[in-house]
Design a protein around this motif. Structure first.
Motif, mmCIF file in Angstrom:
data_model
loop_
_atom_site.group_PDB
_atom_site.id
_atom_site.type_symbol
_atom_site.label_atom_id
_atom_site.label_comp_id
_atom_site.label_asym_id
_atom_site.label_seq_id
_atom_site.Cartn_x
_atom_site.Cartn_y
_atom_site.Cartn_z
ATOM 1 N N PHE A 5 13.550 -41.998 19.228
ATOM 2 C CA PHE A 5 14.200 -43.271 18.956
ATOM 3 C C PHE A 5 13.894 -43.589 17.489
ATOM 4 O O PHE A 5 12.798 -44.045 17.163
ATOM 5 C CB PHE A 5 13.666 -44.395 19.849
ATOM 6 C CG PHE A 5 13.977 -44.255 21.321
ATOM 7 C CD1 PHE A 5 15.138 -43.643 21.765
ATOM 8 C CD2 PHE A 5 13.108 -44.763 22.270
ATOM 9 C CE1 PHE A 5 15.433 -43.533 23.122
ATOM 10 C CE2 PHE A 5 13.383 -44.663 23.627
ATOM 11 C CZ PHE A 5 14.554 -44.045 24.054
ATOM 12 N N PRO A 6 14.827 -43.336 16.566
ATOM 13 C CA PRO A 6 14.559 -43.504 15.131
ATOM 14 C C PRO A 6 14.295 -44.955 14.732
ATOM 15 O O PRO A 6 14.920 -45.874 15.253
ATOM 16 C CB PRO A 6 15.842 -42.996 14.466
ATOM 17 C CG PRO A 6 16.539 -42.188 15.500
ATOM 18 C CD PRO A 6 16.156 -42.783 16.818
ATOM 19 N N GLY A 27 17.189 -45.193 33.351
ATOM 20 C CA GLY A 27 16.409 -44.042 32.902
ATOM 21 C C GLY A 27 14.994 -44.012 33.453
ATOM 22 O O GLY A 27 14.450 -42.941 33.729
ATOM 23 N N TYR A 28 14.389 -45.189 33.604
ATOM 24 C CA TYR A 28 13.013 -45.264 34.111
ATOM 25 C C TYR A 28 12.956 -45.611 35.594
ATOM 26 O O TYR A 28 11.861 -45.666 36.163
ATOM 27 C CB TYR A 28 12.204 -46.277 33.303
ATOM 28 C CG TYR A 28 11.856 -45.776 31.919
ATOM 29 C CD1 TYR A 28 10.815 -44.886 31.724
ATOM 30 C CD2 TYR A 28 12.584 -46.177 30.802
ATOM 31 C CE1 TYR A 28 10.497 -44.411 30.468
ATOM 32 C CE2 TYR A 28 12.273 -45.713 29.543
ATOM 33 C CZ TYR A 28 11.232 -44.833 29.377
ATOM 34 O OH TYR A 28 10.928 -44.354 28.128
ATOM 35 N N ASP A 79 4.554 -47.711 26.758
ATOM 36 C CA ASP A 79 3.856 -46.591 26.118
ATOM 37 C C ASP A 79 4.777 -45.398 25.909
ATOM 38 O O ASP A 79 4.728 -44.728 24.874
ATOM 39 C CB ASP A 79 2.632 -46.163 26.942
ATOM 40 C CG ASP A 79 1.486 -47.148 26.853
ATOM 41 O OD1 ASP A 79 1.508 -48.034 25.957
ATOM 42 O OD2 ASP A 79 0.558 -47.046 27.683
ATOM 43 N N ASP A 80 5.643 -45.137 26.884
ATOM 44 C CA ASP A 80 6.568 -44.013 26.759
ATOM 45 C C ASP A 80 7.603 -44.270 25.663
ATOM 46 O O ASP A 80 7.886 -43.385 24.849
ATOM 47 C CB ASP A 80 7.258 -43.740 28.097
ATOM 48 C CG ASP A 80 8.047 -42.452 28.062
ATOM 49 O OD1 ASP A 80 7.415 -41.380 27.922
ATOM 50 O OD2 ASP A 80 9.283 -42.509 28.139
ATOM 51 N N ILE A 81 8.135 -45.481 25.613
ATOM 52 C CA ILE A 81 9.093 -45.820 24.556
ATOM 53 C C ILE A 81 8.417 -45.758 23.203
ATOM 54 O O ILE A 81 8.981 -45.239 22.231
ATOM 55 C CB ILE A 81 9.727 -47.210 24.819
ATOM 56 C CG1 ILE A 81 10.575 -47.172 26.094
ATOM 57 C CG2 ILE A 81 10.564 -47.659 23.622
ATOM 58 C CD1 ILE A 81 11.070 -48.530 26.556
ATOM 59 N N ARG A 82 7.186 -46.278 23.107
ATOM 60 C CA ARG A 82 6.420 -46.231 21.848
ATOM 61 C C ARG A 82 6.238 -44.783 21.390
ATOM 62 O O ARG A 82 6.414 -44.464 20.216
ATOM 63 C CB ARG A 82 5.068 -46.918 22.043
ATOM 64 C CG ARG A 82 4.246 -47.059 20.783
ATOM 65 C CD ARG A 82 2.940 -47.806 21.047
ATOM 66 N NE ARG A 82 3.188 -49.165 21.524
ATOM 67 C CZ ARG A 82 2.941 -49.602 22.747
ATOM 68 N NH1 ARG A 82 2.434 -48.797 23.660
ATOM 69 N NH2 ARG A 82 3.189 -50.849 23.088
ATOM 70 N N ALA A 83 5.915 -43.898 22.318
ATOM 71 C CA ALA A 83 5.742 -42.481 21.984
ATOM 72 C C ALA A 83 7.057 -41.883 21.480
ATOM 73 O O ALA A 83 7.059 -41.063 20.546
ATOM 74 C CB ALA A 83 5.234 -41.711 23.196
#
Length: 111
Positions: A25-26, A40-41, A14-18
């Motif tokens: 993240f382009p 990182g996580y 969910d965080d990466i998706r956001a």
């Protein structure tokens, strides 16, 4: 009804998706490596791999062999993502179809 607890990989996904949605993240660019995401996580490699698999399954990422994982736009979450309209006899209908298709693609939808 009992609410299920969320797994850590879902929170990471969910965080990466956001971050993809916000442009951090382009779209079309590689996500950080598994190792970078893991650090990182502060999670295990398995958690990162499950998060990436979730993103790939939902259309927010695509695995690129020998490169990594590429950010994608994702699939629409509500309703049908596909529309069909076939009419080869009438030029007006064909013209409208292609205009609609162009607008839908610009919004990340498929026809």
């Amino acid at each position: 009804m009992q609410q299920r607890s969320r797994h850590r990989f879902e929170e990471v996904a969910d965080d990466i998706r956001a971050k993809i949605q916000s442009g951090d993240f382009p779209i079309g660019k590689l996500l950080p490596s598994e190792r970078e995401l893991q650090e990182g996580y502060s999670v295990s490699r398995t958690t990162i791999r499950r998060a990436l698999a979730d993103l790939i399954d939902s259309g927010w990422a695509e695995s690129s062999p020998n490169r990594g994982v590429v950010c994608r736009r994702g699939r629409p979450s509500s309703g049908s993502a596909r529309i069909a309209f076939i009419d080869h006899r009438d030029h007006v209908h064909r013209s409208l179809f292609f205009k609609l298709h162009t607008q839908m693609v610009a919004k990340g939808l498929e026809m």
